[in-house]
Design an enzyme around this catalytic site. Structure first.
Site, PDB file in Angstrom:
ATOM      1  N   ASN A 112     -18.210 -46.395  16.591  1.00  0.00           N
ATOM      2  CA  ASN A 112     -18.475 -45.023  16.204  1.00  0.00           C
ATOM      3  C   ASN A 112     -17.813 -44.051  17.178  1.00  0.00           C
ATOM      4  O   ASN A 112     -16.851 -43.361  16.835  1.00  0.00           O
ATOM      5  CB  ASN A 112     -19.986 -44.775  16.136  1.00  0.00           C
ATOM      6  CG  ASN A 112     -20.317 -43.444  15.489  1.00  0.00           C
ATOM      7  OD1 ASN A 112     -19.434 -42.652  15.203  1.00  0.00           O
ATOM      8  ND2 ASN A 112     -21.587 -43.193  15.283  1.00  0.00           N
ATOM      9  N   ASP A 113     -18.280 -44.058  18.422  1.00  0.00           N
ATOM     10  CA  ASP A 113     -17.787 -43.071  19.376  1.00  0.00           C
ATOM     11  C   ASP A 113     -16.280 -43.180  19.610  1.00  0.00           C
ATOM     12  O   ASP A 113     -15.618 -42.172  19.817  1.00  0.00           O
ATOM     13  CB  ASP A 113     -18.517 -43.236  20.714  1.00  0.00           C
ATOM     14  CG  ASP A 113     -20.017 -43.019  20.559  1.00  0.00           C
ATOM     15  OD1 ASP A 113     -20.392 -42.225  19.687  1.00  0.00           O
ATOM     16  OD2 ASP A 113     -20.783 -43.653  21.289  1.00  0.00           O
TER      17      ASP A 113
END
Lengths: 127, 464
Positions: free
Chosen positions: B390-391
């Site tokens: 995600n990040d």
């Protein structure tokens, strides 16, 4: 030993520079193995714990020294074995990616032979 | 040659082994041989220490020593061999913590052994430093282990009056340290030990899960310094040099790791990540809709693409899905789709973690592209398949100056023609930041465990 406190400080300062220089360029994929490998190296405290336990007087010092040797041994064997397992994963690298080169035939052979020898030596060092 | 000279020589050889180990670990080609050089140096130093005339005063001490070493080997080797590759970061934390604990114990025991007021002030200083740093490393590593093992939340833990409490503990340690320097009192040293353990805990609590690897590297460096302090106490060149090597190289490594995340070390250690996040995330992104697809839809999308990038993250590691990811890649390759893996340097929970996992699953090395190699290819990639990451693909790192991850280099998955996220839920990543890319019209989500989702995709691609 003849060295006084200043001698030890000298050694300390020089070691700071060596430690800093020796890892000045590390690709990010090796950050974790390097951390784990240097983690194993500070397991050298095992030698210190042995000296302390060997010269312990009375149950309190015996107990502290015993725990210290046990913890330090864990640090040493765990550190080197974990690092070796991580690095095992990289062993295909030179043979795989650079196999296209004309000279790679002999290089590849050397690498795989070295790999087999390494795992044997790793077991020896661990025991 | 006298025995003392021989000992110095053997220890010098061991030190050269350690330096070669650090040097070797800086390049993939020589890493393994370097590690073995370090292990050989260690074995040599320990074996020689047994032969020293003054190493034990009584027979029973030698017996205790042998029992402790045998027990340590008997526990350590199986633990290190059996642990799963995904749990490696925790293992490093544990083995680092016990080293710090051992260094603190050496300092304490030596203090007891020298005993009394006869001890020189600089000796007490060395003992205090060893106890303080070793204990912080021990307690801090234990908390880091608990966070990574998910025995406790990976989120930063904050509580009211955190800063005053920290300052109070710090001031207490300083005061006790000074008092111990003056009085050489054993109870005070014990009090210092306890407070140092507390400091280790409260130092690590506010650090978020994603930052724990950098923290472990820092604690590793601390343990090195604690070992060096023990070396000063015991007058041992070997411990001073080896400990300092780790302390200095570990400090540099910690800086390199935080740079790879695009952040400064103080920012990682002292900004309680989570609190900032909820504030900035909540207002801009309300109840916006995302598009979720079925595995069949996505299977077709993948099967008829020309070029697919797989972007793996920790979700892939935790689901043990690296083998299934390879199966999917092979299924796609069999249909003539060009597949590569785009690896972010800090994907997973440790730098390099993802390379190790995928190599374990026998993914061909030439398909693993580092971020700098992968990003130029993204614009010509049809589908970026983000598996449990995600990040590392969050465009906020480039576009939102207020975001905690602003400045972190990312994989430019947003430039691919389509983006597919395999996610367990809409929960944000470790950093706790919402990801704009999830709401992009070209993005499709497939919810579920990464391994299950990949297995379904393999089947869907096969029947497409």
């Amino acid at each position: 030993m003849s060295t006084g406190i200043l001698g030890y400080v000298t050694i300390f300062v020089l070691a700071v520079f060596v430690g800093y220089e020796v890892v000045s360029k590390v690709p990010s994929i090796l950050h974790t193995p390097l951390m784990s490998g240097s983690n194993a190296i500070h397991g050298i405290i095992l030698v210190g714990t042995m000296i302390v336990l060997g010269n312990a007087h009375g149950p309190a010092q015996d107990a502290l020294g015993f725990v210290a040797v046990l913890l330090a041994t864990l640090n040493v064997v765990g550190g080197f074995v974990v690092t070796d397992r991580m690095l095992e994963m990289f062993k295909a690298r030179p043979g795989g990616a650079r196999a296209a080169r004309p000279s790679a035939g002999s290089t590849g052979g050397d690498v795989s032979a070295g790999g087999a020898g390494d795992s044997g030596a790793g077991g020896g060092a661990g025991a | 040659m006298s025995r003392g000279t021989a000992t110095d020589l053997v220890y010098l050889i061991a030190i050269v082994g350690f330096i070669l180990a650090l040097k070797g670990l800086s390049s993939p080609r020589r890493a393994r041989i370097g590690n073995l050089a370090g292990a050989a140096g260690m074995l040599l130093a320990v074996a020689w220490t047994f032969s020293l005339p003054g190493v034990y005063a009584h027979e029973h001490n030698l017996l205790l020593m042998i029992i402790a070493i045998v027990a340590g080997v008997a526990i350590g080797i199986p633990a290190a061999r059996l642990v799963k590759m995904t749990a490696m970061p925790q293992m490093v934390a544990i083995f680092n913590g016990v080293g710090g604990g051992a260094a603190a114990l050496v300092s304490i025991t030596e203090f007891l052994a020298i005993g009394g007021k006869s001890i020189a002030v600089y000796k007490i200083f060395e003992v205090l430093f060893g106890v303080l740093v070793g204990s912080v490393s021990f307690a801090g590593s234990a908390i880091a282990f608990a966070k990574l093992q998910e025995l406790m939340t990976g989120r930063p833990i904050t509580y009211p009056a955190q800063q005053p409490v920290n300052a109070l503990v710090g001031a207490g340690i300083l005061a006790i340290a000074i008092a111990t320097l003056v009085t050489a009192s054993t109870p005070l040293l014990v009090a210092l030990l306890v407070l140092s353990l507390v400091l280790g805990v409260i130092f690590v609590l506010p650090i978020g899960g994603a930052d724990v690897p950098v923290l472990i590297s820092l604690l590793n460096s601390f343990t090195g310094l604690a070992v060096a302090a023990s070396g000063f106490t015991l007058n041992s060149d070997l411990l001073i040099v080896a400990g300092t090597l780790v302390g200095a190289s570990g400090m540099l490594l910690t800086r390199m790791m935080s740079q790879a995340m695009g952040r400064s070390l103080p920012n990682i250690l002292f900004s309680a990540f989570g609190s900032v996040v909820t504030a900035s995330g909540g207002e801009s992104l309300g109840d916006r809709s995302v598009r979720s697809g079925t595995s069949d839809d996505i299977g077709v999308l993948l099967a008829y693409a020309r070029k697919v990038a797989i972007v793996p993250g920790y979700g892939l590691a935790v689901a043990q899905a690296q083998h299934t990811a390879r199966e999917l890649a092979e299924a796609l390759a069999a249909r003539g789709v060009e597949v590569y893996y785009a690896i972010h340097p800090v994907a997973g929970r440790m730098p390099g973690h993802m390379n190790v996992l995928l190599a374990e699953a026998n993914v061909p090395y030439d398909q693993l592209l580092e971020m700098d190699e992968a990003n130029p290819q993204m614009a010509t990639t049809d589908v970026a398949l983000v598996v449990g990451a995600n990040d590392v693909v969050n465009p906020a790192a480039k576009t939102t100056p207020g975001s905690p991850i602003y400045g972190m280099p990312i994989i430019n998955a947003d430039q691919a023609g389509n983006v597919v996220f395999l996610k367990r839920s809409m929960r944000p990543g470790f950093a706790g930041i919402d990801n704009e890319l999830l709401y992009d019209p070209k993005t499709t989500l497939l919810f579920g465990d990464a391994k299950d989702s990949l297995t379904k995709l393999v089947a869907a691609v096969g029947s497409a």
